[in-house]
Design a protein around this motif. Structure first.
Motif, PDB file in Angstrom:
ATOM      1  N   THR A   1      -2.643   0.607  -4.500  1.00  0.00           N
ATOM      2  CA  THR A   1      -2.481  -0.776  -4.069  1.00  0.00           C
ATOM      3  C   THR A   1      -1.665  -1.463  -5.153  1.00  0.00           C
ATOM      4  O   THR A   1      -2.120  -1.596  -6.291  1.00  0.00           O
ATOM      5  CB  THR A   1      -3.837  -1.467  -3.899  1.00  0.00           C
ATOM      6  N   ARG A   2      -0.451  -1.871  -4.809  1.00  0.00           N
ATOM      7  CA  ARG A   2       0.502  -2.373  -5.808  1.00  0.00           C
ATOM      8  C   ARG A   2       0.735  -3.869  -5.626  1.00  0.00           C
ATOM      9  O   ARG A   2       1.216  -4.326  -4.581  1.00  0.00           O
ATOM     10  CB  ARG A   2       1.821  -1.609  -5.708  1.00  0.00           C
ATOM     11  N   ASP A   3       0.364  -4.627  -6.653  1.00  0.00           N
ATOM     12  CA  ASP A   3       0.580  -6.079  -6.702  1.00  0.00           C
ATOM     13  C   ASP A   3       1.837  -6.319  -7.540  1.00  0.00           C
ATOM     14  O   ASP A   3       1.865  -6.001  -8.732  1.00  0.00           O
ATOM     15  CB  ASP A   3      -0.636  -6.750  -7.338  1.00  0.00           C
ATOM     16  N   VAL A   4       2.903  -6.868  -6.930  1.00  0.00           N
ATOM     17  CA  VAL A   4       4.217  -6.911  -7.560  1.00  0.00           C
ATOM     18  C   VAL A   4       4.643  -8.331  -7.913  1.00  0.00           C
ATOM     19  O   VAL A   4       4.442  -9.269  -7.144  1.00  0.00           O
ATOM     20  CB  VAL A   4       5.283  -6.283  -6.633  1.00  0.00           C
ATOM     21  N   ARG A   5       5.237  -8.478  -9.098  1.00  0.00           N
ATOM     22  CA  ARG A   5       5.863  -9.734  -9.531  1.00  0.00           C
ATOM     23  C   ARG A   5       7.268  -9.436 -10.041  1.00  0.00           C
ATOM     24  O   ARG A   5       7.512  -8.390 -10.640  1.00  0.00           O
ATOM     25  CB  ARG A   5       5.065 -10.388 -10.672  1.00  0.00           C
TER      26      ARG A   5
ATOM     27  N   GLU B   1       0.860  -1.183   0.000  1.00  0.00           N
ATOM     28  CA  GLU B   1       0.000   0.000   0.000  1.00  0.00           C
ATOM     29  C   GLU B   1       0.903   1.243   0.000  1.00  0.00           C
ATOM     30  O   GLU B   1       1.673   1.456   0.920  1.00  0.00           O
ATOM     31  CB  GLU B   1      -0.910   0.006   1.230  1.00  0.00           C
ATOM     32  N   LEU B   2       0.799   2.021  -1.053  1.00  0.00           N
ATOM     33  CA  LEU B   2       1.648   3.197  -1.224  1.00  0.00           C
ATOM     34  C   LEU B   2       0.816   4.470  -1.090  1.00  0.00           C
ATOM     35  O   LEU B   2      -0.311   4.546  -1.597  1.00  0.00           O
ATOM     36  CB  LEU B   2       2.319   3.175  -2.609  1.00  0.00           C
ATOM     37  N   ASP B   3       1.394   5.460  -0.453  1.00  0.00           N
ATOM     38  CA  ASP B   3       0.714   6.743  -0.251  1.00  0.00           C
ATOM     39  C   ASP B   3       1.705   7.849  -0.609  1.00  0.00           C
ATOM     40  O   ASP B   3       2.675   8.081   0.117  1.00  0.00           O
ATOM     41  CB  ASP B   3       0.256   6.871   1.202  1.00  0.00           C
ATOM     42  N   ALA B   4       1.454   8.522  -1.721  1.00  0.00           N
ATOM     43  CA  ALA B   4       2.403   9.524  -2.219  1.00  0.00           C
ATOM     44  C   ALA B   4       1.737  10.876  -2.375  1.00  0.00           C
ATOM     45  O   ALA B   4       0.639  10.981  -2.935  1.00  0.00           O
ATOM     46  CB  ALA B   4       2.990   9.077  -3.555  1.00  0.00           C
ATOM     47  N   THR B   5       2.415  11.915  -1.903  1.00  0.00           N
ATOM     48  CA  THR B   5       1.971  13.291  -2.108  1.00  0.00           C
ATOM     49  C   THR B   5       2.978  13.976  -3.025  1.00  0.00           C
ATOM     50  O   THR B   5       4.186  13.981  -2.751  1.00  0.00           O
ATOM     51  CB  THR B   5       1.885  14.054  -0.778  1.00  0.00           C
ATOM     52  N   TYR B   6       2.457  14.525  -4.119  1.00  0.00           N
ATOM     53  CA  TYR B   6       3.302  15.180  -5.113  1.00  0.00           C
ATOM     54  C   TYR B   6       3.319  16.683  -4.862  1.00  0.00           C
ATOM     55  O   TYR B   6       2.273  17.303  -4.642  1.00  0.00           O
ATOM     56  CB  TYR B   6       2.810  14.877  -6.519  1.00  0.00           C
ATOM     57  N   TYR B   7       4.521  17.259  -4.953  1.00  0.00           N
ATOM     58  CA  TYR B   7       4.704  18.685  -4.688  1.00  0.00           C
ATOM     59  C   TYR B   7       5.078  19.426  -5.970  1.00  0.00           C
ATOM     60  O   TYR B   7       5.756  18.886  -6.853  1.00  0.00           O
ATOM     61  CB  TYR B   7       5.802  18.899  -3.643  1.00  0.00           C
TER      62      TYR B   7
ATOM     63  N   ALA C   1       7.641  20.836 -16.922  1.00  0.00           N
ATOM     64  CA  ALA C   1       8.943  20.364 -17.385  1.00  0.00           C
ATOM     65  C   ALA C   1       9.084  18.844 -17.252  1.00  0.00           C
ATOM     66  O   ALA C   1      10.184  18.309 -17.410  1.00  0.00           O
ATOM     67  CB  ALA C   1      10.052  21.051 -16.594  1.00  0.00           C
ATOM     68  N   SER C   2       7.977  18.151 -16.961  1.00  0.00           N
ATOM     69  CA  SER C   2       7.957  16.685 -16.802  1.00  0.00           C
ATOM     70  C   SER C   2       8.831  16.210 -15.652  1.00  0.00           C
ATOM     71  O   SER C   2       9.397  15.112 -15.697  1.00  0.00           O
ATOM     72  CB  SER C   2       8.377  15.996 -18.112  1.00  0.00           C
ATOM     73  N   LEU C   3       8.962  17.042 -14.612  1.00  0.00           N
ATOM     74  CA  LEU C   3       9.654  16.643 -13.380  1.00  0.00           C
ATOM     75  C   LEU C   3       8.610  16.277 -12.336  1.00  0.00           C
ATOM     76  O   LEU C   3       7.531  16.880 -12.287  1.00  0.00           O
ATOM     77  CB  LEU C   3      10.513  17.784 -12.834  1.00  0.00           C
ATOM     78  N   THR C   4       8.916  15.289 -11.514  1.00  0.00           N
ATOM     79  CA  THR C   4       8.007  14.937 -10.429  1.00  0.00           C
ATOM     80  C   THR C   4       8.772  14.895  -9.110  1.00  0.00           C
ATOM     81  O   THR C   4       9.884  14.364  -9.035  1.00  0.00           O
ATOM     82  CB  THR C   4       7.332  13.563 -10.656  1.00  0.00           C
ATOM     83  N   LEU C   5       8.154  15.465  -8.086  1.00  0.00           N
ATOM     84  CA  LEU C   5       8.724  15.493  -6.739  1.00  0.00           C
ATOM     85  C   LEU C   5       7.653  14.981  -5.779  1.00  0.00           C
ATOM     86  O   LEU C   5       6.558  15.542  -5.721  1.00  0.00           O
ATOM     87  CB  LEU C   5       9.126  16.923  -6.372  1.00  0.00           C
ATOM     88  N   ARG C   6       7.960  13.905  -5.062  1.00  0.00           N
ATOM     89  CA  ARG C   6       6.938  13.309  -4.206  1.00  0.00           C
ATOM     90  C   ARG C   6       7.522  12.850  -2.874  1.00  0.00           C
ATOM     91  O   ARG C   6       8.722  12.573  -2.758  1.00  0.00           O
ATOM     92  CB  ARG C   6       6.285  12.120  -4.899  1.00  0.00           C
ATOM     93  N   ARG C   7       6.623  12.747  -1.906  1.00  0.00           N
ATOM     94  CA  ARG C   7       6.929  12.149  -0.605  1.00  0.00           C
ATOM     95  C   ARG C   7       6.056  10.908  -0.491  1.00  0.00           C
ATOM     96  O   ARG C   7       4.827  10.992  -0.548  1.00  0.00           O
ATOM     97  CB  ARG C   7       6.609  13.118   0.534  1.00  0.00           C
ATOM     98  N   ARG C   8       6.680   9.734  -0.361  1.00  0.00           N
ATOM     99  CA  ARG C   8       5.901   8.496  -0.384  1.00  0.00           C
ATOM    100  C   ARG C   8       6.213   7.630   0.819  1.00  0.00           C
ATOM    101  O   ARG C   8       7.370   7.464   1.224  1.00  0.00           O
ATOM    102  CB  ARG C   8       6.175   7.707  -1.669  1.00  0.00           C
ATOM    103  N   THR C   9       5.150   7.061   1.382  1.00  0.00           N
ATOM    104  CA  THR C   9       5.285   6.064   2.440  1.00  0.00           C
ATOM    105  C   THR C   9       4.754   4.737   1.916  1.00  0.00           C
ATOM    106  O   THR C   9       3.959   4.684   0.968  1.00  0.00           O
ATOM    107  CB  THR C   9       4.503   6.479   3.694  1.00  0.00           C
ATOM    108  N   GLY C  10       5.185   3.656   2.558  1.00  0.00           N
ATOM    109  CA  GLY C  10       4.798   2.324   2.109  1.00  0.00           C
ATOM    110  C   GLY C  10       5.794   1.795   1.100  1.00  0.00           C
ATOM    111  O   GLY C  10       6.520   2.549   0.444  1.00  0.00           O
ATOM    112  N   GLY C  11       5.842   0.494   0.950  1.00  0.00           N
ATOM    113  CA  GLY C  11       6.753  -0.123  -0.014  1.00  0.00           C
ATOM    114  C   GLY C  11       8.186  -0.151   0.480  1.00  0.00           C
ATOM    115  O   GLY C  11       8.496   0.232   1.618  1.00  0.00           O
ATOM    116  N   ALA C  12       9.077  -0.599  -0.383  1.00  0.00           N
ATOM    117  CA  ALA C  12      10.476  -0.802   0.003  1.00  0.00           C
ATOM    118  C   ALA C  12      11.314   0.461  -0.084  1.00  0.00           C
ATOM    119  O   ALA C  12      12.434   0.499   0.433  1.00  0.00           O
ATOM    120  CB  ALA C  12      11.099  -1.885  -0.879  1.00  0.00           C
ATOM    121  N   ASP C  13      10.822   1.507  -0.754  1.00  0.00           N
ATOM    122  CA  ASP C  13      11.643   2.709  -0.939  1.00  0.00           C
ATOM    123  C   ASP C  13      10.928   3.974  -0.450  1.00  0.00           C
ATOM    124  O   ASP C  13      10.887   4.983  -1.143  1.00  0.00           O
ATOM    125  CB  ASP C  13      12.068   2.865  -2.394  1.00  0.00           C
TER     126      ASP C  13
END
Length: 504
Positions: free
Chosen positions: A121-125, A42-48, A58-70
């Motif tokens: 909700t990320r299902d990973v393989r 379960e990932l929760d990201a806020t983009y700034y 400019a196709s740049l993304t800046l985010r703060r994310r919780t959940g997952g491995a990174d």
């Protein structure tokens, strides 16, 4: 401390990717020996972004994310289609200073605010080969988007993402894509989750993206070239901060191209407006080059010492060269970062924006580019011609060295003028660009030899004062004299070839 990772990924969508649909069977993909279930996150990201969405434009993304491995902060910088550099910083409440710096050339003094929240909700393989090594990560993302500023909309969708393993072969993604197409999936029409969220949650896209029209007038052509250099400076800013190879040199070249354009096309752009900007560009180029020129000279001398037979290297030459280089270094990374964070640099960027938004066009700007640009290029070429002829008429020595150096600078300026005129003048300008580049290279070799001889004289004096042998520096000095003489002997033929091709 921020870490950087090269991210190569593709996103897919289609009728077969729905809320109740699982991941397609990818066991038949060439090279895949197994598919490992890595679970659901379960990932929760806020983009700034700035309120007017300068990063998104400019196709740049800046985010703060919780959940997952990174979990943490992520800044993604576009490299090419489907390829981005992802810079990761540890989780914190505020945007890390290191990431703020990397977006400074875009953001300037504007505030970074929460723009969009994405919960997935990320299902990973994992797709692995016969040895169990990771080939790619495939994830099925069920996304819920919520607009936090600039609108109040929500949206949801499901997409499939395939990310290549580190150092993987990009061709493998083609193999995966063939299988996905068979399953009814197609490449996503949105380049990123953020882009899709912004499109589907409503709100106004406040930052205006200029859609460039084909240049028509002389002013159009000159401004297009100036705009390209402004864009290069802005885009190279984060690379310079990250110490990407050759980025400092490329930013310096962009400043030089712009300054040369202002001088060459004074009949198109009012120099009363451009001269103060040119002075600031010269300042920036100087700051960028504080250590670079010394590094180039040291590399030349080090290589020259390495080419000598051992019997000709007398005394602690390498140590002396290292001490001399350290003493002549005038800058540091901290100094350069302070320049890029400083008000003077940000004011320069804003000044360039204003120049392009409200160009100080003169009467000739509305005229036929074929006439206006060609006249300016010919004028620059005439100055090169006069300096080359002057150099050839002078005997070897300081005066000839100076004339050749001035000819080199004018050749560079003529090359840049021809570059900006090439879209209007076609092949003649393109041919002149090549000729000036060749002449510039030849004269540059001569100037490098002059600088090397000055340095060797200084090194010899220091060695003698320290009771060391100065023999090796004399040998190298003689070799540099031979290099310079070879260039001077080659110059008449080189210039004759340039004159025969110069028909702008």
């Amino acid at each position: 401390m921020a870490d950087t990772k090269r991210e190569i990924e593709r996103k897919y969508e289609g009728p077969s990717v729905g809320e109740d649909t699982g991941l397609p069977d990818l066991t038949g993909v060439s090279g895949v020996s197994g598919v490992t279930d890595k679970g659901v996150a379960e990932l929760d990201a806020t983009y700034y972004d700035t309120p007017d969405q300068r990063l998104a434009a400019a196709s740049l993304t800046l985010r703060r994310r919780t959940g997952g491995a990174d979990a943490g902060w992520h800044l993604k910088l576009p490299v090419s289609e489907g390829v981005r550099d992802e810079i990761h910083a540890p989780l914190s409440d505020d945007v890390p200073r290191s990431l703020k710096g990397l977006v400074r050339s875009r953001v300037r003094d504007a505030e970074l605010v929460p723009l969009v929240r994405l919960r997935s909700t990320r299902d990973v393989r994992h797709l692995v080969d016969a040895d169990g090594a990771l080939l790619a990560e495939v994830s099925l993302d069920r996304v819920r988007a919520e607009r936090l500023s600039g609108g109040k909309g929500t949206a949801k969708w499901t997409e499939l993402e395939v990310e290549l393993a580190d150092d993987g072969d990009p061709d493998f993604l083609d193999e995966v894509e063939r299988k996905l197409r068979e399953a009814g999936l197609n490449r996503s029409t949105s380049p990123s989750k953020l882009a899709r969220a912004l499109a589907e949650t409503g709100g106004k896209k406040q930052h205006k993206t200029i859609v460039e029209q084909p240049p028509v007038t002389a002013g159009d052509h000159v401004l297009a070239y100036v705009r390209a250099q402004r864009d290069a400076i802005v885009e190279l800013d984060p690379e310079v901060r990250r110490e990407v190879e050759d980025s400092v040199h490329r930013m310096r070249v962009a400043t030089r191209r712009m300054r040369s354009t202002f001088r060459s096309y004074g009949k198109v752009l009012d120099r009363a407006v451009t001269d103060p900007i040119a002075d600031e560009l010269k300042w920036l180029a100087g700051e960028l080059g504080i250590d670079r020129d010394q590094e180039v000279l040291t590399e030349r001398l080090t290589a020259a010492v390495g080419e000598l037979p051992h019997r000709l290297v007398a005394g602690p030459v390498h140590d002396r060269l290292g001490t001399w280089t350290s003493a002549r270094r005038g800058g540091s990374r901290d100094r350069l970062l302070a320049v890029l964070e400083g008000k003077r640099y940000l004011d320069l960027l804003s000044g360039l924006d204003t120049l392009l938004a409200e160009p100080p066009l003169r009467k000739a700007a509305t005229d036929d580019p074929g006439k206006v640009l060609a006249k300016a290029v010919r004028k620059d070429l005439a100055k090169v011609s006069a300096l080359v002829e002057q150099a050839l008429d002078l005997p070897p020595g300081t005066d000839r060295d100076h004339a050749m150096h001035e000819a080199r600078k004018k050749a560079k300026r003529t090359r840049y003028a021809a570059e900006s005129a090439a879209p209007a003048l076609g092949k003649p300008a393109e041919t002149l660009v090549k000729s000036m580049k060749s002449l510039q290279s030849l004269l540059g070799e001569h100037q490098d030899s002059v600088m090397a001889r000055d340095a060797l004289g200084e090194l010899a004096e220091q060695a003698h004062a320290a009771g060391e042998s100065s023999f090796t520096y004399g040998v190298l000095y003689g070799r540099e004299e031979q290099r310079a003489a070879a260039v001077e002997a080659q110059l008449p033929d080189e210039w004759e070839a340039v004159e025969s091709r110069a028909a702008v």
